[in-house]
Design a protein around this motif. Structure first.
Motif, PDB file in Angstrom:
ATOM      1  N   ASP A   5       0.819  -1.212   0.000  1.00 14.22           N
ATOM      2  CA  ASP A   5       0.000   0.000   0.000  1.00 14.22           C
ATOM      3  C   ASP A   5       0.853   1.263   0.000  1.00 14.22           C
ATOM      4  O   ASP A   5       0.582   2.208  -0.751  1.00 14.22           O
ATOM      5  CB  ASP A   5      -0.949   0.012   1.201  1.00 14.22           C
ATOM      6  CG  ASP A   5      -2.017  -1.066   1.107  1.00 14.22           C
ATOM      7  OD1 ASP A   5      -2.315  -1.510  -0.023  1.00 14.22           O
ATOM      8  OD2 ASP A   5      -2.548  -1.463   2.157  1.00 14.22           O
ATOM      9  N   GLU A   6       1.880   1.290   0.835  1.00 18.48           N
ATOM     10  CA  GLU A   6       2.754   2.461   0.906  1.00 18.48           C
ATOM     11  C   GLU A   6       3.487   2.687  -0.409  1.00 18.48           C
ATOM     12  O   GLU A   6       3.633   3.819  -0.871  1.00 18.48           O
ATOM     13  CB  GLU A   6       3.763   2.324   2.055  1.00 18.48           C
ATOM     14  CG  GLU A   6       3.143   2.336   3.427  1.00 18.48           C
ATOM     15  CD  GLU A   6       2.653   0.952   3.880  1.00 18.48           C
ATOM     16  OE1 GLU A   6       2.833  -0.039   3.135  1.00 18.48           O
ATOM     17  OE2 GLU A   6       2.057   0.878   4.961  1.00 18.48           O
ATOM     18  N   SER A   7       3.950   1.616  -1.036  1.00 21.93           N
ATOM     19  CA  SER A   7       4.656   1.730  -2.309  1.00 21.93           C
ATOM     20  C   SER A   7       3.735   2.251  -3.407  1.00 21.93           C
ATOM     21  O   SER A   7       4.139   3.091  -4.216  1.00 21.93           O
ATOM     22  CB  SER A   7       5.236   0.377  -2.726  1.00 21.93           C
ATOM     23  OG  SER A   7       6.247  -0.012  -1.829  1.00 21.93           O
ATOM     24  N   LEU A   8       2.510   1.776  -3.432  1.00 22.25           N
ATOM     25  CA  LEU A   8       1.565   2.238  -4.443  1.00 22.25           C
ATOM     26  C   LEU A   8       1.223   3.714  -4.257  1.00 22.25           C
ATOM     27  O   LEU A   8       1.134   4.471  -5.235  1.00 22.25           O
ATOM     28  CB  LEU A   8       0.297   1.384  -4.421  1.00 22.25           C
ATOM     29  CG  LEU A   8       0.486  -0.061  -4.885  1.00 22.25           C
ATOM     30  CD1 LEU A   8      -0.797  -0.854  -4.671  1.00 22.25           C
ATOM     31  CD2 LEU A   8       0.929  -0.118  -6.332  1.00 22.25           C
ATOM     32  N   LEU A   9       1.046   4.139  -3.016  1.00 26.10           N
ATOM     33  CA  LEU A   9       0.766   5.551  -2.756  1.00 26.10           C
ATOM     34  C   LEU A   9       1.959   6.422  -3.144  1.00 26.10           C
ATOM     35  O   LEU A   9       1.783   7.514  -3.675  1.00 26.10           O
ATOM     36  CB  LEU A   9       0.381   5.759  -1.292  1.00 26.10           C
ATOM     37  CG  LEU A   9      -0.967   5.164  -0.894  1.00 26.10           C
ATOM     38  CD1 LEU A   9      -1.193   5.300   0.606  1.00 26.10           C
ATOM     39  CD2 LEU A   9      -2.104   5.806  -1.680  1.00 26.10           C
ATOM     40  N   GLU A  10       3.160   5.922  -2.905  1.00 22.97           N
ATOM     41  CA  GLU A  10       4.363   6.644  -3.315  1.00 22.97           C
ATOM     42  C   GLU A  10       4.421   6.759  -4.834  1.00 22.97           C
ATOM     43  O   GLU A  10       4.769   7.805  -5.378  1.00 22.97           O
ATOM     44  CB  GLU A  10       5.603   5.924  -2.783  1.00 22.97           C
ATOM     45  CG  GLU A  10       6.898   6.644  -3.073  1.00 22.97           C
ATOM     46  CD  GLU A  10       8.110   5.923  -2.516  1.00 22.97           C
ATOM     47  OE1 GLU A  10       9.225   6.273  -2.963  1.00 22.97           O
ATOM     48  OE2 GLU A  10       7.978   5.030  -1.666  1.00 22.97           O
ATOM     49  N   ALA A  11       4.071   5.705  -5.537  1.00 19.75           N
ATOM     50  CA  ALA A  11       4.066   5.738  -6.998  1.00 19.75           C
ATOM     51  C   ALA A  11       3.069   6.764  -7.522  1.00 19.75           C
ATOM     52  O   ALA A  11       3.344   7.442  -8.514  1.00 19.75           O
ATOM     53  CB  ALA A  11       3.742   4.347  -7.554  1.00 19.75           C
ATOM     54  N   MET A  12       1.942   6.898  -6.852  1.00 12.80           N
ATOM     55  CA  MET A  12       0.917   7.841  -7.309  1.00 12.80           C
ATOM     56  C   MET A  12       1.325   9.300  -7.097  1.00 12.80           C
ATOM     57  O   MET A  12       0.717  10.198  -7.670  1.00 12.80           O
ATOM     58  CB  MET A  12      -0.414   7.561  -6.608  1.00 12.80           C
ATOM     59  CG  MET A  12      -1.084   6.289  -7.073  1.00 12.80           C
ATOM     60  SD  MET A  12      -1.395   6.252  -8.854  1.00 12.80           S
ATOM     61  CE  MET A  12      -2.661   7.502  -8.996  1.00 12.80           C
ATOM     62  N   ARG A  13       2.362   9.542  -6.321  1.00 15.12           N
ATOM     63  CA  ARG A  13       2.854  10.908  -6.133  1.00 15.12           C
ATOM     64  C   ARG A  13       3.772  11.348  -7.282  1.00 15.12           C
ATOM     65  O   ARG A  13       4.148  12.512  -7.354  1.00 15.12           O
ATOM     66  CB  ARG A  13       3.578  11.039  -4.793  1.00 15.12           C
ATOM     67  CG  ARG A  13       2.626  11.012  -3.614  1.00 15.12           C
ATOM     68  CD  ARG A  13       3.282  11.448  -2.329  1.00 15.12           C
ATOM     69  NE  ARG A  13       4.258  10.496  -1.814  1.00 15.12           N
ATOM     70  CZ  ARG A  13       3.985   9.503  -0.982  1.00 15.12           C
ATOM     71  NH1 ARG A  13       2.750   9.315  -0.560  1.00 15.12           N
ATOM     72  NH2 ARG A  13       4.944   8.699  -0.565  1.00 15.12           N
ATOM     73  N   LEU A  14       4.116  10.436  -8.173  1.00 11.35           N
ATOM     74  CA  LEU A  14       4.940  10.794  -9.325  1.00 11.35           C
ATOM     75  C   LEU A  14       4.138  11.650 -10.302  1.00 11.35           C
ATOM     76  O   LEU A  14       2.930  11.420 -10.486  1.00 11.35           O
ATOM     77  CB  LEU A  14       5.447   9.539 -10.040  1.00 11.35           C
ATOM     78  CG  LEU A  14       6.503   8.748  -9.285  1.00 11.35           C
ATOM     79  CD1 LEU A  14       6.691   7.376  -9.902  1.00 11.35           C
ATOM     80  CD2 LEU A  14       7.807   9.519  -9.275  1.00 11.35           C
ATOM     81  N   PRO A  15       4.773  12.633 -10.938  1.00 14.83           N
ATOM     82  CA  PRO A  15       4.050  13.474 -11.889  1.00 14.83           C
ATOM     83  C   PRO A  15       3.421  12.645 -13.012  1.00 14.83           C
ATOM     84  O   PRO A  15       4.078  11.800 -13.609  1.00 14.83           O
ATOM     85  CB  PRO A  15       5.149  14.388 -12.460  1.00 14.83           C
ATOM     86  CG  PRO A  15       6.255  14.353 -11.466  1.00 14.83           C
ATOM     87  CD  PRO A  15       6.177  13.008 -10.806  1.00 14.83           C
ATOM     88  N   GLY A  16       2.140  12.881 -13.264  1.00 17.72           N
ATOM     89  CA  GLY A  16       1.437  12.210 -14.346  1.00 17.72           C
ATOM     90  C   GLY A  16       0.916  10.822 -14.036  1.00 17.72           C
ATOM     91  O   GLY A  16       0.350  10.163 -14.913  1.00 17.72           O
ATOM     92  N   ALA A  17       1.090  10.346 -12.801  1.00 17.45           N
ATOM     93  CA  ALA A  17       0.632   8.992 -12.460  1.00 17.45           C
ATOM     94  C   ALA A  17      -0.881   8.891 -12.578  1.00 17.45           C
ATOM     95  O   ALA A  17      -1.616   9.700 -12.022  1.00 17.45           O
ATOM     96  CB  ALA A  17       1.083   8.620 -11.055  1.00 17.45           C
ATOM     97  N   ARG A  18      -1.346   7.904 -13.325  1.00 13.87           N
ATOM     98  CA  ARG A  18      -2.779   7.627 -13.454  1.00 13.87           C
ATOM     99  C   ARG A  18      -3.200   6.459 -12.576  1.00 13.87           C
ATOM    100  O   ARG A  18      -4.317   6.420 -12.077  1.00 13.87           O
ATOM    101  CB  ARG A  18      -3.119   7.277 -14.895  1.00 13.87           C
ATOM    102  CG  ARG A  18      -3.048   8.400 -15.866  1.00 13.87           C
ATOM    103  CD  ARG A  18      -3.498   7.891 -17.222  1.00 13.87           C
ATOM    104  NE  ARG A  18      -3.505   8.926 -18.223  1.00 13.87           N
ATOM    105  CZ  ARG A  18      -3.829   8.723 -19.488  1.00 13.87           C
ATOM    106  NH1 ARG A  18      -4.158   7.515 -19.897  1.00 13.87           N
ATOM    107  NH2 ARG A  18      -3.823   9.707 -20.353  1.00 13.87           N
TER     108      ARG A  18
END
Length: 134
Positions: A5-18
């Motif tokens: 869960d933490e890794s996925l939320l971190e990924a969503m903070r990347l610019p342009g993440a859908r």
């Protein structure tokens, strides 16, 4: 060390993440997901990207030049990541090395106009290295 869960939320903070998912490429099941799914169907996206991952990892043509298909430890997938581009998006699949069977990858879906593919690849590699499954 972050979990799924933490890794996925971190990924969503990347610019342009859908959207982002952790997928088992043997079963084709998403172990976790956040954001939107390509095509609007999480299960179908996980199954289809798992098929791509499976083809890449089982390909003898894509094995490292030294012929070491399992990496130095014998547990590493022969491919580090896959990048798929289309007219409006990038799909980045980063394989996660684990102590058991290494059949998991992170799938990041980026908007092509807003995303930074180079930054996403670097950050996803860092996330994969820190990811704790269990």
């Amino acid at each position: 060390m972050p979990g799924i869960d933490e890794s996925l939320l971190e990924a969503m903070r990347l610019p342009g993440a859908r959207g982002a998912a952790v997928v088992d490429w043997i079963s084709g099941l998403a172990l976790g997901a956040v954001g939107d799914a390509p095509g609007g169907d999480l299960e179908a996206a996980a199954a289809e990207t798992a098929e791509l991952a499976r083809l890449a990892t089982e390909s003898g043509v894509l094995a490292p030049a030294g012929g070491d298909a399992g990496g130095a430890s014998g547990k590493e997938p022969p491919v580090q990541d896959l990048i798929i581009t289309n007219t409006d998006a990038y799909h980045l699949l980063r394989f996660v090395t684990t102590t058991f069977d290494s059949t998991v990858f992170l799938h990041l879906w980026l908007d092509r106009g807003e995303g930074n593919l180079a930054l996403a690849r670097i950050r996803l590699a860092e996330m994969a290295d820190r990811l704790v499954l269990g």
